[in-house]
Design a protein around this motif. Structure first.
Motif, mmCIF file in Angstrom:
data_model
loop_
_atom_site.group_PDB
_atom_site.id
_atom_site.type_symbol
_atom_site.label_atom_id
_atom_site.label_comp_id
_atom_site.label_asym_id
_atom_site.label_seq_id
_atom_site.Cartn_x
_atom_site.Cartn_y
_atom_site.Cartn_z
ATOM 1 N N ALA A 19 1.249 6.642 -6.890
ATOM 2 C CA ALA A 19 0.070 7.265 -7.222
ATOM 3 C C ALA A 19 0.393 8.758 -6.909
ATOM 4 O O ALA A 19 -0.157 9.624 -7.786
ATOM 5 C CB ALA A 19 -1.336 6.940 -6.533
ATOM 6 N N ASP A 20 0.800 9.159 -5.890
ATOM 7 C CA ASP A 20 1.192 10.548 -5.516
ATOM 8 C C ASP A 20 2.142 11.064 -6.642
ATOM 9 O O ASP A 20 2.144 12.097 -7.148
ATOM 10 C CB ASP A 20 1.787 10.734 -4.230
ATOM 11 C CG ASP A 20 0.768 10.523 -3.118
ATOM 12 O OD1 ASP A 20 -0.195 10.844 -3.506
ATOM 13 O OD2 ASP A 20 1.203 10.370 -1.809
ATOM 14 N N GLU A 21 3.189 10.266 -7.060
ATOM 15 C CA GLU A 21 4.062 10.880 -7.985
ATOM 16 C C GLU A 21 3.670 11.151 -9.335
ATOM 17 O O GLU A 21 3.936 12.068 -10.054
ATOM 18 C CB GLU A 21 5.312 9.794 -8.176
ATOM 19 C CG GLU A 21 6.230 9.900 -9.223
ATOM 20 C CD GLU A 21 7.043 8.593 -9.273
ATOM 21 O OE1 GLU A 21 7.416 8.201 -10.689
ATOM 22 O OE2 GLU A 21 7.749 8.013 -8.566
ATOM 23 N N LEU A 42 0.880 -1.041 -0.115
ATOM 24 C CA LEU A 42 -0.042 -0.068 -0.176
ATOM 25 C C LEU A 42 0.810 1.247 -0.021
ATOM 26 O O LEU A 42 0.692 2.418 -0.875
ATOM 27 C CB LEU A 42 -0.905 0.310 1.286
ATOM 28 C CG LEU A 42 -1.983 -0.966 1.145
ATOM 29 C CD1 LEU A 42 -2.860 -1.075 2.386
ATOM 30 C CD2 LEU A 42 -2.909 -0.707 -0.045
ATOM 31 N N ARG A 43 1.802 1.268 0.817
ATOM 32 C CA ARG A 43 2.655 2.353 0.963
ATOM 33 C C ARG A 43 3.500 2.644 -0.554
ATOM 34 O O ARG A 43 3.520 3.825 -1.172
ATOM 35 C CB ARG A 43 3.991 2.060 1.698
ATOM 36 C CG ARG A 43 3.613 2.497 3.163
ATOM 37 C CD ARG A 43 4.937 2.795 4.221
ATOM 38 N NE ARG A 43 5.144 1.632 4.667
ATOM 39 C CZ ARG A 43 4.504 0.834 5.725
ATOM 40 N NH1 ARG A 43 3.449 1.470 6.309
ATOM 41 N NH2 ARG A 43 5.007 -0.335 6.275
ATOM 42 N N GLY A 44 3.946 1.523 -1.250
ATOM 43 C CA GLY A 44 4.633 1.642 -2.743
ATOM 44 C C GLY A 44 3.448 2.321 -3.682
ATOM 45 O O GLY A 44 3.809 3.165 -4.448
ATOM 46 N N ALA A 45 2.419 1.772 -3.713
ATOM 47 C CA ALA A 45 1.157 2.158 -4.606
ATOM 48 C C ALA A 45 0.983 3.495 -4.369
ATOM 49 O O ALA A 45 0.898 4.183 -5.225
ATOM 50 C CB ALA A 45 0.040 1.154 -4.107
ATOM 51 N N ALA A 89 0.561 0.942 -13.519
ATOM 52 C CA ALA A 89 1.852 1.547 -12.760
ATOM 53 C C ALA A 89 1.665 1.439 -11.302
ATOM 54 O O ALA A 89 2.788 1.076 -10.673
ATOM 55 C CB ALA A 89 2.194 2.908 -13.599
ATOM 56 N N VAL A 90 0.684 1.752 -10.843
ATOM 57 C CA VAL A 90 0.658 1.946 -9.461
ATOM 58 C C VAL A 90 0.694 0.451 -8.827
ATOM 59 O O VAL A 90 1.185 0.132 -7.893
ATOM 60 C CB VAL A 90 -0.737 2.652 -8.944
ATOM 61 C CG1 VAL A 90 -1.018 2.306 -7.654
ATOM 62 C CG2 VAL A 90 -0.434 4.086 -9.452
ATOM 63 N N ALA A 91 -0.079 -0.626 -9.495
ATOM 64 C CA ALA A 91 0.035 -1.965 -9.060
ATOM 65 C C ALA A 91 1.430 -2.609 -9.246
ATOM 66 O O ALA A 91 1.832 -3.159 -8.348
ATOM 67 C CB ALA A 91 -0.912 -2.515 -10.208
ATOM 68 N N GLU A 92 2.100 -2.350 -10.261
ATOM 69 C CA GLU A 92 3.661 -2.550 -10.434
ATOM 70 C C GLU A 92 4.423 -1.886 -9.235
ATOM 71 O O GLU A 92 5.249 -2.814 -8.740
ATOM 72 C CB GLU A 92 4.056 -2.139 -11.895
ATOM 73 C CG GLU A 92 3.466 -3.021 -12.833
ATOM 74 C CD GLU A 92 3.819 -2.506 -14.281
ATOM 75 O OE1 GLU A 92 4.472 -1.329 -14.352
ATOM 76 O OE2 GLU A 92 3.488 -3.025 -15.310
ATOM 77 N N ALA A 93 3.964 -0.791 -9.073
ATOM 78 C CA ALA A 93 5.061 -0.217 -7.841
ATOM 79 C C ALA A 93 4.747 -1.036 -6.586
ATOM 80 O O ALA A 93 5.793 -1.384 -5.677
ATOM 81 C CB ALA A 93 4.713 1.409 -7.577
ATOM 82 N N ALA A 94 3.683 -1.311 -6.420
ATOM 83 C CA ALA A 94 3.151 -2.161 -5.091
ATOM 84 C C ALA A 94 3.638 -3.327 -5.138
ATOM 85 O O ALA A 94 4.558 -3.741 -3.961
ATOM 86 C CB ALA A 94 1.680 -2.167 -4.955
#
Length: 140
Positions: free
Chosen positions: A25-27, A18-21, A124-129
């Motif tokens: 998302a903020d980025e 969740l933190r990574g996602a 992209a957000v899912a991949e970051a998580a």
């Protein structure tokens, strides 16, 4: 054989995902709904970021469950059967992009679904998580 060894997502993994996602998302400047499920589709964690579309929680859950179920991205469901599968499962399965499976050591741990942005933003957000915990999106 009656037993098998498995891996599972821990609550610490879910929090790190969740933190990574959220950071991604903020980025990219796109508030998101993020849902993480285990391999059987049970919700382990979710968040609707400030400004994310509240109905996207439903699609994010469907994306996560789809990815966990099929072992691949939610948009891998063929277009020709997408509507029929969605209807047959009362919306539990979707072909919308933004759902990815979560693997470690070749074992499917679950899925993540992201919604509120474009399919590319959601992915992209899912991949970051997934990257945040050192997991992958495929068994290979």
């Amino acid at each position: 054989m009656y037993f098998e060894k498995t891996l599972k997502l821990t609550h610490l993994a879910v929090m790190e995902m969740l933190r990574g996602a959220i950071a991604k998302a903020d980025e990219i400047g796109q508030p998101q709904c993020i849902v993480i499920v285990d391999a059987s589709g049970v919700t382990l964690g979710q968040i609707r970021m400030d400004g994310a579309k509240y109905l996207s929680l439903k699609s994010a859950l469907a994306k996560a469950r789809t990815a966990a179920s099929i072992g691949g991205p939610s948009d891998a469901i063929p277009e020709a059967v997408g509507l029929a599968i969605a209807a047959a499962t009362e919306g539990e399965v979707t072909r919308l992009g933004g759902g990815l499976s979560i693997y470690s050591d070749g074992i499917r741990l679950g899925g993540i679904g992201v919604g509120s942005g474009s399919p590319d933003q959601d992915k992209a957000v899912a991949e970051a998580a997934i990257t945040a915990i050192g997991a992958t999106t495929s068994h290979g």
